[in-house]
Design a protein around this motif. Structure first.
Motif, mmCIF file in Angstrom:
data_model
loop_
_atom_site.group_PDB
_atom_site.id
_atom_site.type_symbol
_atom_site.label_atom_id
_atom_site.label_comp_id
_atom_site.label_asym_id
_atom_site.label_seq_id
_atom_site.Cartn_x
_atom_site.Cartn_y
_atom_site.Cartn_z
ATOM 1 N N VAL A 107 48.639 130.066 37.215
ATOM 2 C CA VAL A 107 49.257 129.260 38.269
ATOM 3 C C VAL A 107 50.709 129.710 38.369
ATOM 4 O O VAL A 107 51.527 129.384 37.511
ATOM 5 C CB VAL A 107 49.176 127.758 37.940
ATOM 6 C CG1 VAL A 107 49.876 126.935 39.014
ATOM 7 C CG2 VAL A 107 47.725 127.315 37.806
ATOM 8 N N ASN A 108 51.017 130.469 39.413
ATOM 9 C CA ASN A 108 52.326 131.116 39.493
ATOM 10 C C ASN A 108 53.065 130.766 40.779
ATOM 11 O O ASN A 108 52.501 130.847 41.880
ATOM 12 C CB ASN A 108 52.164 132.641 39.415
ATOM 13 C CG ASN A 108 51.567 133.088 38.098
ATOM 14 O OD1 ASN A 108 51.997 132.650 37.048
ATOM 15 N ND2 ASN A 108 50.559 133.950 38.154
ATOM 16 N N ALA A 109 54.314 130.379 40.626
ATOM 17 C CA ALA A 109 55.220 130.102 41.740
ATOM 18 C C ALA A 109 56.595 129.859 41.131
ATOM 19 O O ALA A 109 56.712 129.584 39.923
ATOM 20 C CB ALA A 109 54.769 128.881 42.537
ATOM 21 N N PRO A 110 57.671 129.944 41.921
ATOM 22 C CA PRO A 110 58.990 129.589 41.399
ATOM 23 C C PRO A 110 58.972 128.174 40.818
ATOM 24 O O PRO A 110 58.340 127.270 41.374
ATOM 25 C CB PRO A 110 59.895 129.682 42.621
ATOM 26 C CG PRO A 110 59.208 130.668 43.522
ATOM 27 C CD PRO A 110 57.746 130.416 43.324
ATOM 28 N N GLU A 161 61.047 125.753 40.711
ATOM 29 C CA GLU A 161 61.526 124.699 41.603
ATOM 30 C C GLU A 161 60.422 124.192 42.527
ATOM 31 O O GLU A 161 60.378 122.999 42.865
ATOM 32 C CB GLU A 161 62.685 125.225 42.459
ATOM 33 C CG GLU A 161 63.192 124.227 43.484
ATOM 34 C CD GLU A 161 64.115 124.829 44.533
ATOM 35 O OE1 GLU A 161 64.442 124.111 45.496
ATOM 36 O OE2 GLU A 161 64.497 126.013 44.396
ATOM 37 N N ALA A 162 59.516 125.085 42.916
ATOM 38 C CA ALA A 162 58.534 124.751 43.945
ATOM 39 C C ALA A 162 57.143 124.464 43.395
ATOM 40 O O ALA A 162 56.216 124.235 44.177
ATOM 41 C CB ALA A 162 58.444 125.913 44.940
ATOM 42 N N LEU A 163 56.990 124.445 42.075
ATOM 43 C CA LEU A 163 55.654 124.269 41.495
ATOM 44 C C LEU A 163 55.431 122.794 41.170
ATOM 45 O O LEU A 163 56.071 122.241 40.278
ATOM 46 C CB LEU A 163 55.526 125.110 40.231
ATOM 47 C CG LEU A 163 54.122 125.196 39.613
ATOM 48 C CD1 LEU A 163 53.128 125.778 40.605
ATOM 49 C CD2 LEU A 163 54.151 126.031 38.348
ATOM 50 N N PRO A 164 54.502 122.130 41.857
ATOM 51 C CA PRO A 164 54.290 120.689 41.644
ATOM 52 C C PRO A 164 53.849 120.385 40.214
ATOM 53 O O PRO A 164 53.139 121.182 39.587
ATOM 54 C CB PRO A 164 53.166 120.353 42.637
ATOM 55 C CG PRO A 164 53.222 121.427 43.669
ATOM 56 C CD PRO A 164 53.642 122.663 42.932
ATOM 57 N N PRO A 165 54.242 119.233 39.684
ATOM 58 C CA PRO A 165 53.845 118.861 38.318
ATOM 59 C C PRO A 165 52.339 118.910 38.096
ATOM 60 O O PRO A 165 51.886 119.265 37.010
ATOM 61 C CB PRO A 165 54.389 117.434 38.175
ATOM 62 C CG PRO A 165 55.577 117.408 39.078
ATOM 63 C CD PRO A 165 55.197 118.260 40.254
ATOM 64 N N MET A 212 55.532 125.644 50.057
ATOM 65 C CA MET A 212 56.963 125.518 49.813
ATOM 66 C C MET A 212 57.689 125.081 51.082
ATOM 67 O O MET A 212 57.195 125.284 52.198
ATOM 68 C CB MET A 212 57.521 126.862 49.316
ATOM 69 C CG MET A 212 57.049 127.237 47.922
ATOM 70 S SD MET A 212 57.298 128.995 47.476
ATOM 71 C CE MET A 212 59.076 129.165 47.679
ATOM 72 N N THR A 213 58.844 124.475 50.908
ATOM 73 C CA THR A 213 59.652 124.105 52.064
ATOM 74 C C THR A 213 60.218 125.365 52.712
ATOM 75 O O THR A 213 60.291 126.426 52.068
ATOM 76 C CB THR A 213 60.821 123.203 51.660
ATOM 77 O OG1 THR A 213 61.731 123.959 50.840
ATOM 78 C CG2 THR A 213 60.332 121.978 50.880
ATOM 79 N N GLU A 231 49.578 132.419 46.653
ATOM 80 C CA GLU A 231 49.712 132.378 48.111
ATOM 81 C C GLU A 231 49.611 130.946 48.622
ATOM 82 O O GLU A 231 50.353 130.537 49.517
ATOM 83 C CB GLU A 231 48.648 133.262 48.762
ATOM 84 C CG GLU A 231 48.816 134.749 48.507
ATOM 85 C CD GLU A 231 50.099 135.310 49.104
ATOM 86 O OE1 GLU A 231 50.605 134.744 50.100
ATOM 87 O OE2 GLU A 231 50.606 136.311 48.565
ATOM 88 N N ARG A 232 48.694 130.182 48.057
ATOM 89 C CA ARG A 232 48.547 128.777 48.456
ATOM 90 C C ARG A 232 49.801 127.987 48.126
ATOM 91 O O ARG A 232 50.283 127.177 48.944
ATOM 92 C CB ARG A 232 47.334 128.159 47.757
ATOM 93 C CG ARG A 232 47.197 126.649 47.949
ATOM 94 C CD ARG A 232 45.950 126.094 47.286
ATOM 95 N NE ARG A 232 45.920 126.298 45.858
ATOM 96 C CZ ARG A 232 46.568 125.542 44.975
ATOM 97 N NH1 ARG A 232 47.339 124.533 45.398
ATOM 98 N NH2 ARG A 232 46.468 125.768 43.677
#
Length: 284
Positions: A93-96, A98-102, A204-205, A198-199
């Protein structure tokens, strides 16, 4: 026995996450070694694909308590000793950060940490009886946390600590613990991780997408290169075989030049220098 000696089907090995990639290659290699492999898969379709002479597929979601209990019951009912459990099941599960939901953080850790621990706990009685082995599939991500891979690396770092603590707890009772640390490997985990990324990027905002545009581009380029240039999963399976069959297994096995280099660099250079090297490697 050492790695040059053959094993027999009088011993069991459990491999989780055996539907594809490293898990499947490991199940096939250990069956060739002569073990009876209990291979955890997620679907009936995967079970049909994996099933072979010495490979017995079982439905196993390591986050499902009832299925983990059923696995332990299956092992307990067998008169053959449990030689090893290979903890391979995992997700990316990869994303910045700041933008990765708990909720996504929890999903990563449920599968890649808590599920692994649940399997170890459930099979520990059998491992203690047989003085067996635990082989945890780690990653260079458990040694160096690249930008964009915070949750995945967090889980892999956690399993490094679990493996160290566990080794020191159970080796006095004859159970050994080893970690396999692969570099880039061509597996469907990367493909699925890219789809997840990608999802998450799409969610992200607008400000976040702008802020991390360079990082998300570098992330895609990096993971695509793994699919092209990564090792075949069978190379990792060879290392797992050594960890199970060698008389005195090492505590860690690095697989691939990139894994060896990155692991060594963490001991040789400062954090700031390593930061620059990682960013340069990713093209940031």
């Amino acid at each position: 026995m050492n790695a040059s000696q053959s094993s027999t089907s009088s011993e069991l090995v459990v491999v989780t996450g055996a539907s594809t990639g490293i898990g499947r290659a490991t199940a096939q290699r250990l069956a060739t070694d002569g073990f009876h492999v209990v291979a955890g898969v997620r679907t009936e379709a995967a079970a049909a694909e994996v099933k072979a002479g010495r490979i017995e597929p079982v439905l196993l979601d390591i986050t499902d308590e009832s299925q983990v209990t059923a696995l332990a019951d299956r092992v307990r009912a067998d008169r053959r000793p449990l030689r090893a459990v290979v903890n391979n099941a995992g997700i990316a599960v990869n994303a910045p950060i700041e933008a990765l939901p708990p909720a996504e953080w929890r999903r990563q850790f449920e599968v890649s940490v808590f599920g692994q621990v649940a399997v170890i706990q459930a099979l520990m009685p059998a491992l203690l009886r047989s003085k067996g082995r635990i082989v945890n599939i780690g990653s260079t991500g458990g040694k160096v946390a690249m930008p964009g891979f915070g949750a995945y690396s967090g889980a892999k770092f956690a399993m490094e600590a679990v493996s160290d603590s566990l080794r020191r707890e159970v080796e006095p009772f004859g159970v050994t613990v080893a970690v396999i640390i692969p570099g880039a490997v061509r597996t469907k985990l990367t493909e699925r991780g890219n789809a997840t990324a990608e999802r998450l990027i799409a969610g992200m905002t607008p400000e976040q997408r702008t802020r991390y545009a360079g990082l998300t581009k570098a992330f895609r380029t990096t993971t695509e290169s793994w699919g092209t240039n990564g090792l075949d999963a069978s190379v990792v399976a060879d290392a797992v075989s050594k960890a199970i069959r060698e008389r005195r297994p090492r505590t860690r096995y690095t697989v691939g030049r990139d894994a060896a280099v990155m692991t060594r660099l963490t001991h040789l250079v400062s954090d700031r220098l390593l930061d620059r090297m990682v960013r340069r490697t990713m093209g940031l």
